[in-house]
Design a protein around this motif. Structure first.
Motif, PDB file in Angstrom:
ATOM      1  N   LEU A  51       0.824  -1.200   0.000  1.00 45.53           N
ATOM      2  CA  LEU A  51       0.000   0.000   0.000  1.00 45.53           C
ATOM      3  C   LEU A  51       0.869   1.265   0.000  1.00 45.53           C
ATOM      4  CD1 LEU A  51      -2.785  -0.980   2.561  1.00 45.53           C
ATOM      5  CD2 LEU A  51      -2.777  -1.229   0.068  1.00 45.53           C
ATOM      6  N   PRO A  52       0.339   2.378  -0.508  1.00 40.87           N
ATOM      7  CA  PRO A  52       1.090   3.636  -0.492  1.00 40.87           C
ATOM      8  C   PRO A  52       1.489   4.034   0.928  1.00 40.87           C
ATOM      9  CG  PRO A  52      -0.833   3.823  -1.910  1.00 40.87           C
ATOM     10  CD  PRO A  52      -0.960   2.514  -1.191  1.00 40.87           C
ATOM     11  N   SER A  53       2.617   4.676   1.049  1.00 39.19           N
ATOM     12  CA  SER A  53       3.144   5.008   2.376  1.00 39.19           C
ATOM     13  C   SER A  53       2.205   5.946   3.137  1.00 39.19           C
ATOM     14  CB  SER A  53       4.524   5.653   2.241  1.00 39.19           C
ATOM     15  OG  SER A  53       4.461   6.816   1.418  1.00 39.19           O
ATOM     16  N   ASP A  54       1.536   6.863   2.433  1.00 39.08           N
ATOM     17  CA  ASP A  54       0.617   7.776   3.118  1.00 39.08           C
ATOM     18  C   ASP A  54      -0.588   7.024   3.679  1.00 39.08           C
ATOM     19  OD1 ASP A  54       2.189   9.951   2.677  1.00 39.08           O
ATOM     20  OD2 ASP A  54       1.024  10.746   1.000  1.00 39.08           O
ATOM     21  N   VAL A  55      -1.023   5.981   3.006  1.00 41.93           N
ATOM     22  CA  VAL A  55      -2.144   5.165   3.497  1.00 41.93           C
ATOM     23  C   VAL A  55      -1.715   4.401   4.749  1.00 41.93           C
ATOM     24  CG1 VAL A  55      -3.620   3.185   2.997  1.00 41.93           C
ATOM     25  CG2 VAL A  55      -3.299   4.970   1.272  1.00 41.93           C
ATOM     26  N   VAL A  56      -0.527   3.810   4.681  1.00 42.00           N
ATOM     27  CA  VAL A  56      -0.012   3.085   5.842  1.00 42.00           C
ATOM     28  C   VAL A  56       0.143   4.037   7.030  1.00 42.00           C
ATOM     29  CG1 VAL A  56       1.947   1.789   6.771  1.00 42.00           C
ATOM     30  CG2 VAL A  56       1.165   1.374   4.422  1.00 42.00           C
ATOM     31  N   GLY A  57       0.716   5.197   6.775  1.00 37.94           N
ATOM     32  CA  GLY A  57       0.899   6.169   7.850  1.00 37.94           C
ATOM     33  C   GLY A  57      -0.421   6.648   8.432  1.00 37.94           C
ATOM     34  N   PHE A  58      -1.412   6.860   7.579  1.00 36.89           N
ATOM     35  CA  PHE A  58      -2.725   7.307   8.047  1.00 36.89           C
ATOM     36  C   PHE A  58      -3.364   6.263   8.948  1.00 36.89           C
ATOM     37  CE2 PHE A  58      -7.342   7.238   7.547  1.00 36.89           C
ATOM     38  CZ  PHE A  58      -7.679   8.530   7.917  1.00 36.89           C
ATOM     39  N   LEU A  59      -3.358   4.998   8.518  1.00 36.25           N
ATOM     40  CA  LEU A  59      -3.969   3.934   9.308  1.00 36.25           C
ATOM     41  C   LEU A  59      -3.251   3.745  10.639  1.00 36.25           C
ATOM     42  CD1 LEU A  59      -4.657   1.304   6.489  1.00 36.25           C
ATOM     43  CD2 LEU A  59      -6.326   2.762   7.649  1.00 36.25           C
ATOM     44  N   GLN A  60      -1.944   3.805  10.624  1.00 37.11           N
ATOM     45  CA  GLN A  60      -1.190   3.620  11.865  1.00 37.11           C
ATOM     46  C   GLN A  60      -1.388   4.802  12.813  1.00 37.11           C
ATOM     47  OE1 GLN A  60       2.795   2.929  10.357  1.00 37.11           O
ATOM     48  NE2 GLN A  60       2.468   0.719  10.228  1.00 37.11           N
ATOM     49  N   ALA A  61      -1.482   6.023  12.258  1.00 37.00           N
ATOM     50  CA  ALA A  61      -1.668   7.206  13.106  1.00 37.00           C
ATOM     51  C   ALA A  61      -3.052   7.219  13.746  1.00 37.00           C
ATOM     52  CB  ALA A  61      -1.470   8.474  12.272  1.00 37.00           C
TER      53      ALA A  61
END
Length: 463
Positions: free
Chosen positions: A258-268
């Motif tokens: 998955l795109p890094s921004d998607v991963v970061g959003f879900l984790q945040a």
């Protein structure tokens, strides 16, 4: 002009009696779930009252009637509403927007038609984002005595698009593409879309002013008919559990792609929770796959075929389902189990197809065409009589992958196959080029595009 009542399934190539019977049964099944008919049954108007799903709205108690339609069936559902109020005082109150997945031939009068998809793939687009913003702006202008009629069908997930802050449209597109390539279930696809969206999982209701009356008529394209899953649930609240969603994506083996921004959003957002929208809506399911399948079963019985009670809805891996169907045909022919011929089996649901290999080397097709070709391969291996066994798989929305057909049909003919047929079929399966195979050899199925959308119909006919 309103389309005729009968939705016909047609096939390329010569038709034997068995093949024609398959088409007739599928056509009866499809006609029973025509989006126009399903919606028309729930909407009626007189001089003084509008009735939607059994709920009465008096003429003097309703201001504007705003139709908000989204999904592959949005045009036909909107047609049904405008036809129901035509010639009554309610006709002058109707306005709204229908976000469609293709260009439509006719205007809907006061309901603006906006195309939210210009590519064959069922993925988010800039056109969908623009249409969603238009819809939200119009909803925000409604008054407390106005009535919103939501018309929702499958395909709304890619047509109603407004990413969360920090997630771009390109992120949504790439996430959707990775989920489809991995063979994830439609439930996981829609759950992930909801986590990344402001308007899914009941989010659309947050844009309604307080006091606006709201009702929704839904046509299901998911197993289980869960309101929060149909079209990713614009009016069906789903709690957003970001941590669990991220963990499920990792278990499915797609998290790393998955795109890094998607991963970061879900984790945040892992520790965040969501609240249900304050605005209330009455959700009413008006059609699903089982309605069509049972209609087809009844027609097959009239023709003298045995039909097992109940139509199964299948999901998950398409390979094992196809192998099961071929084994079922073998048992019927060789052991008269679970019943003896002539017999007709109908199946619904939506299986997954995991595409593998170098994209540049892959062909063209869809899950229904691939399944039909895979069944032919198993039938050859099991020694099934091709004259007595017919199998067809059809996308009820008239689409199968990024192709111009709805599916394919095999068997039901006494004509000998070319000697190299098994090798050609195997090569097409390896390249995921079922479309090319049926284009050359015949067997493609077609039906009206977006007249309905209730997953896939599959028929096994044994004479």
């Amino acid at each position: 002009m309103v389309a005729r009542n009968s939705l016909q399934v047609t096939a390329d190539g010569p038709l034997t009696p068995a093949r024609q019977t398959c088409l007739d049964v599928l056509s009866h099944s499809l006609t029973a779930v025509d989006a126009f008919t399903l919606t028309s049954k729930q909407v009626s108007a007189t001089e003084g009252a509008l009735v939607i799903g059994g709920q009465y709205f008096a003429l003097d108690q309703v201001g504007k009637i705003y139709v908000a339609a989204m999904g592959k069936c949005s045009y036909r559902q909107s047609q049904a509403v405008t036809a129901a109020v035509m010639g009554t005082p309610f006709a002058d109150k109707v306005t709204g927007m229908a976000i469609t997945a293709k260009d439509e031939p006719e205007s809907l009068g006061p309901i603006k038609v906006v195309v939210g998809r210009h590519q064959p793939e069922n993925v988010p687009s800039l056109a969908a984002v623009d249409a969603t913003r238009q819809l939200i702006q119009q909803l925000a202008q409604l008054q407390p005595n106005d009535l919103v009629v939501f018309l929702i069908s499958g395909g709304a997930s890619a047509l109603l698009v407004l990413p969360e802050e920090g997630v771009s449209l390109q992120d949504m597109i790439e996430t959707t593409r990775q989920l489809h390539l991995s063979g994830c279930s439609i439930q996981l696809v829609n759950q992930t879309r909801t986590l990344l969206s402001q308007v899914k999982g009941g989010g659309l209701l947050n844009f309604l002013p307080t006091g606006v009356q709201a009702t929704a008529l839904l046509i299901s394209d998911v197993v289980g008919d869960e309101v929060a899953t149909i079209g990713s649930g614009p009016t069906g609240w789903r709690p957003r559990d970001y941590e669990a969603g991220w963990q499920e994506l990792q278990r499915a083996g797609v998290g790393a792609n998955l795109p890094s921004d998607v991963v970061g959003f879900l984790q945040a957002r892992a520790r965040h929770s969501s609240l249900p929208p304050g605005q209330k809506v009455r959700n009413l399911l008006v059609g699903n796959s089982l309605q069509g399948l049972r209609h087809g079963e009844a027609y097959a019985r009239q023709l003298g075929y045995q039909v097992l009670d109940g139509a199964d809805l299948w999901e998950g891996d398409g390979f094992h389902f196809t192998q099961f169907i071929a084994q079922l045909a073998r048992n019927v022919l060789q052991r008269s189990l679970p019943v003896s011929p002539p017999v007709c089996f109908l199946f619904g649901g939506e299986t997954t197809l995991q595409v593998q290999g170098d994209p540049a080397a892959l062909g063209k097709g869809g899950r229904n065409q691939h399944m039909a070709l895979l069944f032919a391969k198993f039938a050859e291996e099991y020694g099934l009589d091709p004259e007595r066994v017919v199998f067809a798989s059809l996308g009820t929305d008239g689409e199968d992958g990024a192709t111009d057909v709805a599916g394919a049909m095999v068997g039901g003919t006494s004509e000998p196959s070319p000697g190299s047929w098994p090798e050609l079929a195997a090569a097409s399966l390896r390249r995921f080029d079922s479309y090319g195979f049926f284009q050359k050899n015949g067997g493609h199925l077609r039906c009206p595009v977006h007249a309905t959308n209730v997953m896939d119909f599959r028929i096994l006919l044994i004479t």
